[in-house]
Design a protein around this motif. Structure first.
Motif, mmCIF file in Angstrom:
data_model
loop_
_atom_site.group_PDB
_atom_site.id
_atom_site.type_symbol
_atom_site.label_atom_id
_atom_site.label_comp_id
_atom_site.label_asym_id
_atom_site.label_seq_id
_atom_site.Cartn_x
_atom_site.Cartn_y
_atom_site.Cartn_z
ATOM 1 N N LEU A 1 0.827 -1.207 0.000
ATOM 2 C CA LEU A 1 0.000 0.000 0.000
ATOM 3 C C LEU A 1 0.860 1.254 0.000
ATOM 4 O O LEU A 1 0.545 2.234 -0.694
ATOM 5 C CB LEU A 1 -0.930 -0.002 1.218
ATOM 6 N N ILE A 2 1.941 1.241 0.770
ATOM 7 C CA ILE A 2 2.840 2.397 0.784
ATOM 8 C C ILE A 2 3.482 2.574 -0.582
ATOM 9 O O ILE A 2 3.535 3.675 -1.132
ATOM 10 C CB ILE A 2 3.920 2.241 1.868
ATOM 11 N N ARG A 3 3.964 1.479 -1.134
ATOM 12 C CA ARG A 3 4.651 1.543 -2.432
ATOM 13 C C ARG A 3 3.729 2.043 -3.539
ATOM 14 O O ARG A 3 4.148 2.792 -4.429
ATOM 15 C CB ARG A 3 5.183 0.151 -2.785
ATOM 16 N N ASP A 4 2.447 1.641 -3.461
ATOM 17 C CA ASP A 4 1.511 1.994 -4.527
ATOM 18 C C ASP A 4 0.757 3.288 -4.263
ATOM 19 O O ASP A 4 -0.036 3.729 -5.104
ATOM 20 C CB ASP A 4 0.497 0.860 -4.724
ATOM 21 N N ALA A 5 0.965 3.895 -3.088
ATOM 22 C CA ALA A 5 0.247 5.124 -2.746
ATOM 23 C C ALA A 5 0.736 6.296 -3.598
ATOM 24 O O ALA A 5 1.856 6.285 -4.115
ATOM 25 C CB ALA A 5 0.438 5.448 -1.265
ATOM 26 N N GLU A 6 -0.118 7.293 -3.719
ATOM 27 C CA GLU A 6 0.262 8.492 -4.453
ATOM 28 C C GLU A 6 1.485 9.127 -3.794
ATOM 29 O O GLU A 6 1.501 9.369 -2.588
ATOM 30 C CB GLU A 6 -0.893 9.491 -4.472
ATOM 31 N N GLY A 7 2.511 9.375 -4.568
ATOM 32 C CA GLY A 7 3.733 9.950 -4.035
ATOM 33 C C GLY A 7 4.618 8.935 -3.330
ATOM 34 O O GLY A 7 5.686 9.279 -2.813
ATOM 35 N N GLY A 8 4.169 7.667 -3.291
ATOM 36 C CA GLY A 8 4.966 6.624 -2.668
ATOM 37 C C GLY A 8 5.095 6.742 -1.165
ATOM 38 O O GLY A 8 6.053 6.242 -0.572
ATOM 39 N N ARG A 9 4.120 7.362 -0.526
ATOM 40 C CA ARG A 9 4.165 7.489 0.933
ATOM 41 C C ARG A 9 2.746 7.491 1.478
ATOM 42 O O ARG A 9 1.786 7.807 0.763
ATOM 43 C CB ARG A 9 4.908 8.752 1.368
ATOM 44 N N ALA A 10 2.606 7.137 2.764
ATOM 45 C CA ALA A 10 1.278 7.051 3.370
ATOM 46 C C ALA A 10 1.384 7.283 4.865
ATOM 47 O O ALA A 10 2.444 7.110 5.469
ATOM 48 C CB ALA A 10 0.653 5.680 3.102
ATOM 49 N N MET A 11 0.251 7.684 5.465
ATOM 50 C CA MET A 11 0.172 7.887 6.911
ATOM 51 C C MET A 11 -0.563 6.718 7.552
ATOM 52 O O MET A 11 -1.293 5.982 6.890
ATOM 53 C CB MET A 11 -0.549 9.206 7.227
ATOM 54 N N VAL A 12 -0.370 6.586 8.847
ATOM 55 C CA VAL A 12 -0.979 5.485 9.592
ATOM 56 C C VAL A 12 -2.492 5.497 9.439
ATOM 57 O O VAL A 12 -3.124 4.449 9.249
ATOM 58 C CB VAL A 12 -0.589 5.551 11.083
ATOM 59 N N SER A 13 -3.105 6.673 9.520
ATOM 60 C CA SER A 13 -4.563 6.759 9.475
ATOM 61 C C SER A 13 -5.116 6.207 8.168
ATOM 62 O O SER A 13 -6.110 5.480 8.153
ATOM 63 C CB SER A 13 -5.014 8.210 9.664
ATOM 64 N N VAL B 1 3.122 12.157 10.334
ATOM 65 C CA VAL B 1 4.279 11.331 10.015
ATOM 66 C C VAL B 1 3.947 10.489 8.791
ATOM 67 O O VAL B 1 2.949 9.758 8.776
ATOM 68 C CB VAL B 1 4.665 10.408 11.189
ATOM 69 N N TRP B 2 4.765 10.617 7.778
ATOM 70 C CA TRP B 2 4.597 9.838 6.559
ATOM 71 C C TRP B 2 5.567 8.655 6.577
ATOM 72 O O TRP B 2 6.672 8.755 7.121
ATOM 73 C CB TRP B 2 4.886 10.685 5.317
ATOM 74 N N TYR B 3 5.157 7.567 5.952
ATOM 75 C CA TYR B 3 6.028 6.409 5.792
ATOM 76 C C TYR B 3 6.222 6.147 4.301
ATOM 77 O O TYR B 3 5.271 6.206 3.520
ATOM 78 C CB TYR B 3 5.423 5.173 6.461
#
Length: 297
Positions: free
Chosen positions: A24-36, A71-73
């Motif tokens: 999910l992180i890899r495929d997210a827009e911008g290659g980053r995601a938050m916990v929520s 915080v972004w991952y």
């Protein structure tokens, strides 16, 4: 040269939830995601997602990027090759679905039953309902399948059909108990029973442990996915089986309602999920015998 995958990485990504988080992180827009956002997509509590992210961060697979109070991952660029070796390459970016073609095909399928405007309206609503729950992968095909099921339900309601019995299984996320029950009933009943599932707050995906537990007994979910509960699904059902969704299910006269008190498989080890599966299997066999006779149950 073959890519060597080190044992610690293999171990941390052997957990299906952590592997899914990385995807999910890899495929997210911008290659980053938050916990929520990850918690919403996975249908998990934020502390649970944070726990998995801590393990991924400790192994160096993800990096934390504080941005004010957020915080972004993101994936550690140095680990991208190892992650690809384990999880496969990211899916290619798809073009915007050809919604007009989807409408055309569904309209042809329901020619003489529903007009094109009804089909298009139901498809648009189905697409929005799925997208609102975080379902973005395979959105067009899933929206088409959801639309077809809804139109079939609506047609049965309008025709007041009393032929093949219809059973609707409802739980909260439509990613665990209801999918277990539906998978078992489809396997046992074949085309003798119409099986539907829904969730009062559906998740984005069926949990991988549920797929595994069903596969162990020779049951496949096929293309099933979590779907929101609709009035027409309830109206079209002869039997509505609820599992932990409280008062979310509307009540209509003429339907038989059952409430199965079952443990929630979310976060449980596979051994516990197997016990829940077998409990559900026994209940489904009893229900099937009541619907069509004991010969196949």
């Amino acid at each position: 040269m073959d890519l060597v995958v080190e044992v610690p990485v293999l171990a941390v990504l052997a957990d299906p939830t952590r592997a899914r988080i990385v995807q999910l992180i890899r495929d997210a827009e911008g290659g980053r995601a938050m916990v929520s956002r990850l918690a919403e997509q996975l249908g998990l509590r934020q502390p649970t997602v944070s726990h998995h992210l801590a393990a991924l961060h400790a192994e160096g697979l993800v990096v934390r990027e504080p941005e004010g109070r957020r915080v972004w991952y993101s994936i550690n660029p140095d680990e991208a090759d190892r992650i690809t070796a384990l999880l496969g390459a990211p899916a290619l970016a798809a073009e915007e679905p050809d919604w007009e073609r989807v409408v055309d095909d569904l309209a042809a399928r329901y020619h003489g039953v529903f007009n094109r405007e009804t089909v298009a309206r139901t498809l648009a609503d189905s697409r929005d309902l799925l997208a609102a729950r975080g379902t973005t992968s395979l959105l067009a095909s899933r929206a088409a399948a959801f639309t077809a099921a809804r139109l079939d339900d609506l047609h049965r309601v309008e025709q007041a059909s009393t032929g093949t019995p219809t059973v609707l299984f409802v739980c909260v996320q439509n990613a665990g108990r209801s999918q277990l029950a539906a998978g078992v009933l489809r396997q046992l009943a074949g085309d003798k029973v119409i099986v539907r599932t829904a969730g009062s707050a559906p998740a984005a995906e069926v949990r991988s442990a549920i797929v595994t537990a069903l596969d162990e007994i020779g049951v496949t979910l096929g293309g099933e996915f979590p779907k929101p509960l609709t009035d027409d699904a309830v109206k079209a059902a002869d039997v509505v089986v609820t599992m932990g969704c409280g008062d979310a299910c509307p009540v209509y006269p003429g339907r038989r309602y059952l409430d199965w008190d079952l443990a929630d498989p979310v976060g449980q080890p596979l051994s516990v999920i197997r016990e829940i599966r077998d409990d559900i299997d026994s209940r489904v066999r009893t229900l099937l015998a009541e619907l069509i006779g004991p010969s196949v149950a």
